[in-house]
Write a protein that holds these residues in place. Structure first.
Motif: not given
Length: 279
Positions: A20, A24-25, A28, A31-32, A228
């Motif tokens: 990222l 990142g949040t 985020e 998700e990664g 997701r």
């Protein structure tokens, strides 16, 4: 269910944050990690404790992973919830999750504070205000929850808000108009559901089908969480956009709007003894 343990998520968390760009949040990063570990929806949507929180088990364990990495000194977070590497982190450095756990637990014992296992980052205490709020909302009957949604939308700037939820209405519980700078206006339809678990992509597709030709945007509000895949479906290219508000977002909105929440500011007074010595 084969859900990775928190220590197994430490290295993927670091890798995700690195990809990222170093910051990142929580969303985020999650998700990664999910992509790196190739976790299926059945695992990512599994709830941690649906009676007390809308948090999924993966989110719960990722919170642990961030906690240990923060205690170890590799990452830190701002007041706005953005996580970033500290100066201690160097790209390509070898990370041993077992070493991180043992080091952090050793420091925790020496500090004579609560054991780290009792206070994971982003995890509410048993009777935390978020938990109480979440349980209170879940106890509302459907019509009361629709009225609560109506009040929230009005408070954040919607006008002509109506609750229209009727059988055969295609899942649309209400509608309203949001104005921007008193110039642009968007017609919005919303669906509000009290779920303990997760909302999947099928519910998003059904809602989108019901809103076609009736609004510019859709808003889906739930006390649970969105998978997701549901989040991806809501923002799918070429489809009508749908904004999502899940349980944790909902209670934070109520706090910000001071609806059903009393916030007390505590004054802290510190005596400057050196000042007196200079008299």
């Amino acid at each position: 269910m084969n859900i990775p343990q928190y220590h197994e998520m430490m290295v993927p968390t670091v890798r995700a944050l690195d990809e990222l760009g170093g910051s990142g949040t929580i969303l985020e990063i999650a998700e990664g990690v999910i992509q790196l570990l190739d976790l299926p929806e059945g695992i990512t949507s599994h709830p941690h404790n649906p009676d007390k929180s809308s948090q999924t088990e993966v989110e719960y364990r990722l919170a642990w992973a961030r906690t240990y990495l923060k205690k170890f000194g590799l990452i830190d977070n701002s007041e706005r919830g953005v996580w970033a590497f500290t100066d201690k982190y160097q790209r390509g450095m070898r990370l041993d999750p077992e070493e991180i756990v043992q080091t952090v637990r050793g420091v925790s014992k020496k500090s004579k504070k609560k054991a780290i296992d009792e206070t994971p980052e982003a995890l509410p205490k048993t009777r935390d205000w978020r938990t109480i709020m979440h349980q209170t909302i879940l106890a509302l009957d459907p019509s009361a929850f629709e009225r609560l949604t109506k009040r929230i939308l009005r408070e954040i700037g919607f006008v002509q808000v109506e609750v229209t939820g009727q059988s055969g209405d295609g899942g649309i519980d209400g509608k309203g108009i949001v104005k921007i700078q008193d110039v642009l206006s968007y017609h919005v339809v919303f669906q509000c559901k009290r779920y303990k678990g997760t909302v999947g992509p099928g519910a998003i597709r059904d809602f989108r089908g019901a809103m076609v030709g009736r609004a510019d945007k859709g808003l889906f509000i739930t006390t649970g969480t969105f998978t997701r895949e549901a989040t991806k479906e809501a923002t799918r290219d070429g489809a009508s956009p749908i904004d999502l508000i899940e349980g944790d977002d909902l209670v934070e909105m109520l706090k910000k709007l001071r609806l059903g929440v009393n916030v007390r500011m505590v004054e802290e007074v510190e005596v400057d003894t050196q000042w007196f010595q200079k008299i």
